[in-house]
Design an enzyme around this catalytic site. Structure first.
Site, mmCIF file in Angstrom:
data_model
loop_
_atom_site.group_PDB
_atom_site.id
_atom_site.type_symbol
_atom_site.label_atom_id
_atom_site.label_comp_id
_atom_site.label_asym_id
_atom_site.label_seq_id
_atom_site.Cartn_x
_atom_site.Cartn_y
_atom_site.Cartn_z
ATOM 1 N N SER A 177 0.806 -1.335 -0.249
ATOM 2 C CA SER A 177 0.076 -0.111 -0.111
ATOM 3 C C SER A 177 0.795 1.343 0.042
ATOM 4 C CB SER A 177 -1.021 -0.099 1.276
ATOM 5 O OG SER A 177 -0.361 -0.319 2.320
ATOM 6 N N HIS A 205 -5.489 -2.972 -2.340
ATOM 7 C CA HIS A 205 -5.399 -2.310 -3.748
ATOM 8 C C HIS A 205 -5.336 -2.789 -4.971
ATOM 9 C CE1 HIS A 205 -4.273 1.262 -1.214
ATOM 10 N NE2 HIS A 205 -3.814 0.198 -0.352
ATOM 11 N N LYS A 238 -12.127 0.864 -1.703
ATOM 12 C CA LYS A 238 -11.203 1.367 -2.581
ATOM 13 C C LYS A 238 -11.382 1.603 -4.071
ATOM 14 C CE LYS A 238 -7.561 0.638 0.862
ATOM 15 N NZ LYS A 238 -6.957 0.023 1.724
HETATM 16 C C1 LIG Z 1 -6.841 0.075 3.258
HETATM 17 C C2 LIG Z 1 -6.331 -1.351 3.391
HETATM 18 C C3 LIG Z 1 -6.688 -2.191 4.660
HETATM 19 C C4 LIG Z 1 -8.069 -1.686 5.107
HETATM 20 O O1 LIG Z 1 -9.064 -1.833 4.691
HETATM 21 P P1 LIG Z 1 -10.389 -0.826 4.901
HETATM 22 O O2 LIG Z 1 -11.689 -1.252 4.396
HETATM 23 O O3 LIG Z 1 -10.147 0.500 4.835
HETATM 24 O O4 LIG Z 1 -10.604 -1.074 6.418
HETATM 25 C C5 LIG Z 1 -6.309 -3.445 4.570
HETATM 26 N N1 LIG Z 1 -5.243 -3.866 4.038
HETATM 27 C C6 LIG Z 1 -4.556 -2.885 2.914
HETATM 28 C C7 LIG Z 1 -3.537 -3.721 2.391
HETATM 29 C C8 LIG Z 1 -5.152 -1.839 2.783
HETATM 30 O O5 LIG Z 1 -4.466 -0.940 2.023
#
Ligand SMILES: *Cc1c(COP(=O)(O)O)cnc(C)c1O
Length: 383
Positions: A177, A205, A238
């Site tokens: 990330s 992602h 996302k």
């Molecule tokens: C954003 C993210 C999460 C958390 O997900 P949310 O739905 O925002 O709680 C978990 N793992 C990774 C790699 C992320 O980038």
């Protein structure tokens, strides 16, 4: 002695690590309104622009009319609605796995699944750049967690070799990330087979962005999505423009999670509007890959126009880190970009390692090439 938050805050300010909320006064669009100013958003994970897509909005509105605003209870009480069922079926089909289960967020999923499948006496092997929610899942699990060097399969194998006779779980982000690079999933799966381990991948992602169908890095790298050793986790907040997360795997795994995962059991189920938006997003990207194609065109455009190639990663990804190093300097450049009309978040420790503070640029399908060119112009003056 009692905790004195004000002293802790002063400490953070001295270290240039103080954080505060920046509230936007508009939708999560390419241009966002902040303190009366319009800023081009280069820090959103809304990669495809779906968070403001008319089809998702319409689906949410209809779900509210039909089912109301709240789910009223946890999934195992009266909170399971037909929309949960429909979405789980759509995800399982999209992800090519036997069955899927919705969690309220990616954070919930990671802290909910990992401790359910690994416990005291078991071994977890975790990439050193894994997301904080994966790290917290490992901590909660009481398993012995061994951290392997980033994407270093030889190091991972060394650690696996030393851990014979135990249950083993390998955990990795599929797209890292804060760095944007991808994990060598086929090799990791090979090691999982060789050492009788499970492989848990976090496609937060990757989903909607990588792969021909947009199903993720596993699809992109031609992994057998129904592999019995593979557990696929991903998020809906996302690229899919909604909210929530899922875990996909075998029927038995999902059944077990429903029975044992505390972060699944002890929380109110996601509400109809959110579920309907997620469902609409999956239907949309399953039919139409044009947004994903536009995203990759924009990523290529950024790379081709940015002159200081040595500052760019060697791979293409919607997450483009520009490493600055020092936290104070990173935030100054981020502020300079703000003043020129661009929102590019500076990322500091502990989110990234000491000395690797960075600008984290994220590209969206909905950016215009002019917006990207202007950002590059501003960046080249400031870094
Ligand atoms: C954003 C993210 C999460 C958390 O997900 P949310 O739905 O925002 O709680 C978990 N793992 C990774 C790699 C992320 O980038």
């Amino acid at each position: 002695m009692t905790i004195k938050p004000e002293n802790k805050i002063s400490e953070l300010k001295n270290l240039k690590l103080y954080r505060f909320l920046k509230t936007i006064d508009s939708a999560q669009d390419v241009v966002v309104r902040f303190e009366g100013k319009n800023l081009v958003n280069f820090s959103s994970n809304n990669y495809l622009g779906l968070a403001i897509h008319p089809q998702l909005k319409q689906a949410s509105k209809e779900a509210v009319e039909k089912y109301g605003t709240g789910s009223g209870a946890s999934r195992l009480i009266t909170g399971s609605m037909s929309l949960h069922d429909e979405l789980e079926k759509a995800i399982a089909q999209f992800k090519g796995c036997e069955r899927a289960l919705i969690f309220n967020s990616g954070y919930h999923a990671n802290i909910g699944v990992i401790p359910t499948i690994a416990g005291a006496g078991d071994f977890i092997f975790s990439d050193e750049l894994n997301h904080a929610s994966l790290i917290d899942g490992c901590k909660l699990s009481k398993a012995t967690t061994q951290v392997y060097r980033h994407n270093d399969v030889a190091h991972l194998e060394e650690l696996l070799k030393k851990s014979s006779g135990t249950n083993r779980l390998i955990i990795t982000d599929s797209v890292f990330s804060m760095d944007g690079d991808i994990a060598p999933l086929p090799k990791l799966l090979e090691l999982a087979e060789k050492y009788d381990a499970l492989l848990y991948i976090d496609e937060a992602h990757g989903t909607g962005v990588f792969g021909k169908k947009g199903c993720g890095v596993a699809e992109h790298l031609s992994v057998n999505l129904a592999h019995p050793r593979l557990i696929q986790m991903g998020t809906l907040g996302k690229a899919l423009g909604s909210f929530g997360a899922y875990v996909g795997g075998s029927s038995a795994l999902i059944d077990y999670l429903i029975n044992k995962s505390r972060a699944f059991i002890y929380t109110t189920a996601l509400p109809p509007a959110v579920l309907a938006a997620s469902l609409a997003a999956i239907q949309l990207i399953s039919k139409d890959t044009s947004l994903k194609e536009k995203l990759w065109q924009n990523i290529s455009h950024f790379h081709s126009q940015f002159k200081a190639k040595d500052r760019l990663p060697a791979f293409l990804s919607p997450i483009i880190p520009i490493i600055i190093g020092e936290s104070g300097r990173t935030m100054e450049i981020s502020q300079g970009l703000f003043e020129r009309g661009f929102w590019v978040q500076g990322i500091r420790p502990p989110t990234v390692a000491e000395g690797t503070a960075r600008l984290r640029i994220t590209i969206m399908a909905t950016h215009t090439t002019d917006q990207i060119d202007k950002l590059i112009g501003a960046l080249e003056k400031l870094i």
